[in-house]
Design an enzyme around this catalytic site. Structure first.
Site, PDB file in Angstrom:
ATOM      1  N   ASP A 115     -23.441  47.231 125.354  1.00 45.55           N
ATOM      2  CA  ASP A 115     -22.188  47.018 126.076  1.00 45.55           C
ATOM      3  C   ASP A 115     -22.099  45.586 126.574  1.00 45.55           C
ATOM      4  O   ASP A 115     -23.108  44.927 126.777  1.00 45.55           O
ATOM      5  CB  ASP A 115     -22.121  47.955 127.287  1.00 45.55           C
ATOM      6  CG  ASP A 115     -21.694  49.352 126.871  1.00 45.55           C
ATOM      7  OD1 ASP A 115     -20.992  49.472 125.844  1.00 45.55           O
ATOM      8  OD2 ASP A 115     -22.076  50.307 127.560  1.00 45.55           O
ATOM      9  N   GLU A 141     -27.392  50.905 122.434  1.00 45.06           N
ATOM     10  CA  GLU A 141     -27.634  51.340 123.804  1.00 45.06           C
ATOM     11  C   GLU A 141     -26.945  52.682 124.044  1.00 45.06           C
ATOM     12  O   GLU A 141     -25.756  52.830 123.799  1.00 45.06           O
ATOM     13  CB  GLU A 141     -27.063  50.254 124.729  1.00 45.06           C
ATOM     14  CG  GLU A 141     -26.931  50.646 126.157  1.00 45.06           C
ATOM     15  CD  GLU A 141     -26.062  49.651 126.931  1.00 45.06           C
ATOM     16  OE1 GLU A 141     -25.570  48.663 126.341  1.00 45.06           O
ATOM     17  OE2 GLU A 141     -25.872  49.878 128.128  1.00 45.06           O
ATOM     18  N   ASP A 171     -21.276  44.639 129.437  1.00 50.04           N
ATOM     19  CA  ASP A 171     -21.352  44.539 130.908  1.00 50.04           C
ATOM     20  C   ASP A 171     -22.760  44.117 131.357  1.00 50.04           C
ATOM     21  O   ASP A 171     -23.627  43.822 130.541  1.00 50.04           O
ATOM     22  CB  ASP A 171     -20.950  45.876 131.539  1.00 50.04           C
ATOM     23  CG  ASP A 171     -21.853  47.003 131.042  1.00 50.04           C
ATOM     24  OD1 ASP A 171     -22.896  46.703 130.412  1.00 50.04           O
ATOM     25  OD2 ASP A 171     -21.508  48.177 131.281  1.00 50.04           O
ATOM     26  N   ASP A 216     -25.243  45.779 132.699  1.00 50.39           N
ATOM     27  CA  ASP A 216     -26.340  46.628 132.219  1.00 50.39           C
ATOM     28  C   ASP A 216     -26.667  46.341 130.765  1.00 50.39           C
ATOM     29  O   ASP A 216     -27.832  46.285 130.375  1.00 50.39           O
ATOM     30  CB  ASP A 216     -25.970  48.108 132.351  1.00 50.39           C
ATOM     31  CG  ASP A 216     -26.183  48.599 133.774  1.00 50.39           C
ATOM     32  OD1 ASP A 216     -26.872  47.890 134.540  1.00 50.39           O
ATOM     33  OD2 ASP A 216     -25.647  49.675 134.113  1.00 50.39           O
TER      34      ASP A 216
END
Ligand code: 0RA
Length: 687
Positions: A551, A478, A553, A555
């Site tokens: 990641d 990403e 998180d 997103d």
């Protein structure tokens, strides 16, 4: 023999135990693996036996309880395992034979139309072989009979009468504790069991299946250790795993778990059977009309039932089939019969009603009609032949003609009786036909630019040197900056990097022609090199490991889900065959003396504090992959010697479908609910 207190055993009993020893030597041959899938298989094996009793008409309820000490209890109200002397084995009761002889679980004697899982019917003896302890209580003939085994099937207490059965009931209770010297991990995951149990309830109309989990929070968590560079944890070697002699430990024994009085059962009971199943699958989508269609046909020794409903979506893979309650993910004769008839019935109907003009309009293709279709085909037959790579394909030819005849007649009838529904389905199929033709043209145009045939690779791909797909890994990373670190960190021999920018297209809400205009989607298809959709060819995979590096998180979770949705919809075999992995970058780092320690997640951090009570640095939270430099990224996430990759698995495709619809479909509220209740649980992303 382990226990001197047990009664004497004859020669035939020794062969019995040699059989169980064979299971312990090669567990994979009997339950597939010694990983989580194999562990859960033990539960299914016992439950399948109880479901067999239900199919035979003798059992109406099955209760499954996860016990605080790592055990599992399955109670059914069937006839109870027979307790009389067994005709073949001297000195053994039938119940002891069922528990200690391979393949003895089947109903010996008796005739008639017997239907049983068969495939999974390796028998409860396999569960016994792979457990450190098994207790069996049988209510039969008004008496409670009990027996127990230890250490992989060694008799501990032989079968004996222990008073009267409570209130004249009959049934069987099996309690087992999986053996830590066999399994990699001993913690059951409730959701995995629930998915399967719910499916069984749908497929056995009226059968009540109840589940409760008496484990405390702590007991539900699989043990994980902080990243420690001295330990070899090449745990991505899932398939070749050889059980270590050292026993896996279970949750602390001083934890009493939950009080049964405080825990409600989760109840699955569907009086509508597979019609309820279809309604359930479509509840996360937008149905094209309210009604769920249903028909069935019964012959002397085989039967079929089919439930169906269309939704407004664009997937044409909503057809799910089962034989004797077992998922036939590779299809087979029952699916063939249905597909063929479905196509014929709709074309015939459309031409008869002048919706299509005979001799002028093109015939609808199967995929046009199946667009948005959710259908369950459930057949039962006496001797199912399971074939194919994963034994998920039904080979019995006779069932094809039954399903085809039933569909020809009864689906046509249904269309005649429901003209309004018939009309919306045919219009949808005709739009799908148009889109299919447009997509073909788009695909051909793209092909001409040599984009999809593997000749051209996307510019953003940093490929690896090796051209042996078996050792090659594609990291889908990403963001561009993380992509940069990953490029530097990788082993250029066998690791390729493909950075993906921003959100890729949500393929759940787009038809194929639109997908092909999305550069990120195109880059993925090109890099992987095996095509997509119905033309996907697993043999052409350019990398045997496709690793998602996002990641930790929200997103990152979203992008990961978009990618998984895309793979599941367009390259499903790649997911089903275990080629897709999730890399796990750590969430925290801290300093110990001069060296840096990385911790996977909150739990690892807590554990670290328990192990290092004097630790007084504050923990840094790693915000994203971009924050790590190349060597940190290598050490924590990519190095095959140290990384932990999660292998993505698809247990029940029909329910995975539901998960993706929830995550990616139209229904915003169910998506929110799902993300909120599962976001913390991403470690166990087996969809
Ligand atoms: C062998 C024969 C019969 C039933 C069973 C086994 C049986 C096994 C299990 C395992 C869990 N629950 C079970 N319930 C039954 C037939 C019994 C008869 O003919 O009476």
């Amino acid at each position: 023999m382990a226990d001197a207190s047990t009664a004497s055993y004859s020669a035939s009993d020794i062969t019995v135990l040699e059989g169980l020893e064979a299971v312990r030597k090669r567990p994979g041959m009997y339950i597939g693996s010694t990983g989580p899938a194999g562990l859960h298989h033990l539960v299914y094996e016992v439950v399948d036996n109880a479901v067999d009793e239900a199919m035979a008409g003798y059992c109406t309820r099955i209760d499954i309880t996860l016990l605080p000490d790592g055990g599992c209890e399955v109670i059914d109200n069937g006839r109870g395992i027979p307790v009389g002397k067994h005709p073949k084995f001297d000195d053994l009761t039938a119940a002891e034979v069922v528990l200690t002889v391979l393949h003895a679980g089947g109903k010996f004697g008796g005739g008639g139309y017997k239907v049983s899982g068969g495939l999974h019917g390796v028998g409860v003896s396999v569960v016994n072989a792979l457990s450190r302890r098994v207790e069996v209580d049988i209510d039969r003939d008004g008496k409670r009979h009990t027996m127990s085994f230890i250490d992989g099937g060694q008799p501990h207490d032989r079968l004996e009468v222990n008073g009267d059965s409570p209130s004249e009931q009959t049934g069987t209770i099996v309690r087992f504790w999986p053996d830590g010297t066999i399994f990699d991990e001993l913690t059951f995951r409730a959701q995995t069991l629930l998915d399967r149990l719910q499916m069984m309830a749908f497929l056995n109309r009226g059968l009540e299946i109840r589940f409760r989990d008496l484990r405390s929070e702590a007991q539900r968590k699989p043990q994980i250790t902080p990243i420690d560079y001295d330990v070899d944890r090449s745990s991505d070697e899932v398939s070749d795993y050889v059980a270590e002699p050292e026993a896996t430990t279970i949750a602390p024994t001083d934890d009493p778990g939950l009080n049964p009085d405080d825990v409600e059962f989760i109840v699955f009971k569907y009086d509508g059977g597979i019609s309820d199943f279809v309604e359930h699958v479509n509840s996360t989508k937008e149905a094209l009309f309210e009604m769920v269609g249903f028909f069935e046909a019964v012959e002397e020794d085989q039967e079929v039932e089919i439930a169906f409903q269309w939704n407004t979506g664009f997937n044409s893979d909503g057809l799910h089939s089962f034989a004797n309650g077992i998922s036939t993910g590779e299809g087979g004769m029952h699916e063939e019969g249905f597909r063929k008839s479905l196509t014929n019935v709709f074309n015939r109907y459309s031409f008869d009603k002048n919706i299509l003009k005979e001799g002028k309009d093109d015939r609808l293709q199967g995929e046009d009609i199946r667009e948005g279709l959710t259908a369950i085909i459930s057949v039962r037959l006496a001797e199912p032949q399971f074939e194919g790579q994963t034994k998920g394909k039904l080979g019995n030819v006779s069932i094809r003609s039954l399903v085809e005849r039933a569909t020809n007649e009864k689906l046509r009838e249904w269309l005649e009786e429901n003209p309004a529904e018939a009309k919306v389905i045919t219009s949808k199929a005709i739009s799908a036909q148009r889109a299919r033709i447009a997509a073909r043209q788009a695909r051909d145009a793209t092909r001409r630019k040599s984009a999809l045939d593997g000749a051209g690779l996307p510019g953003k791909l940093t490929d690896c040197a090796s051209s042996n797909p078996e050792e090659c890994e594609l990291y889908i990373v990403e963001g561009n900056s993380a992509g940069g670190s990953a490029k530097e960190a990788r082993d250029p021999h066998n690791m390729a990097i493909l950075p993906i920018r921003g959100k890729i297209l949500n393929v759940e809400r787009a038809r194929i022609d639109k997908m092909l205009n999305n550069t990120e989607v195109l880059a993925l298809i090109q890099a992987i090199g095996a095509g997509f959709g119905p033309e996907f060819e697993l043999d052409k995979l350019r990398y045997h490991k496709i690793v998602l590096l996002c990641d930790a998180d929200v997103d990152g979770l979203h992008i990961r889900t978009l990618l998984l949705t895309f793979f599941f919809r367009q390259m499903r075999e790649m997911v089903e065959r275990g080629h897709v992995y999730i890399a796990q970058p750590p969430l925290y780092s801290t300093e110990v003396g001069k060296s840096k320690v990385y911790l996977q997640d909150e739990r690892a951090k807590d554990q670290f504090l328990v192990d290092n009570p004097k630790h007084n640095n504050d923990f840094a939270r790693l915000k994203g992959l971009g924050e790590m430099d190349a060597s940190e990224l290598w050490d924590t996430t990519i190095d095959p010697e140290q990384r932990t990759l999660l292998q993505v698995s698809v247990d029940e495709a029909v329910l995975a479908d539901e998960v993706f619809s929830k995550l990616m479909g139209e229904d915003v509220q169910s998506r929110k609910n799902f993300i909120q209740s599962n976001a913390k649980d991403v470690r166990f992303l087996d969809i």
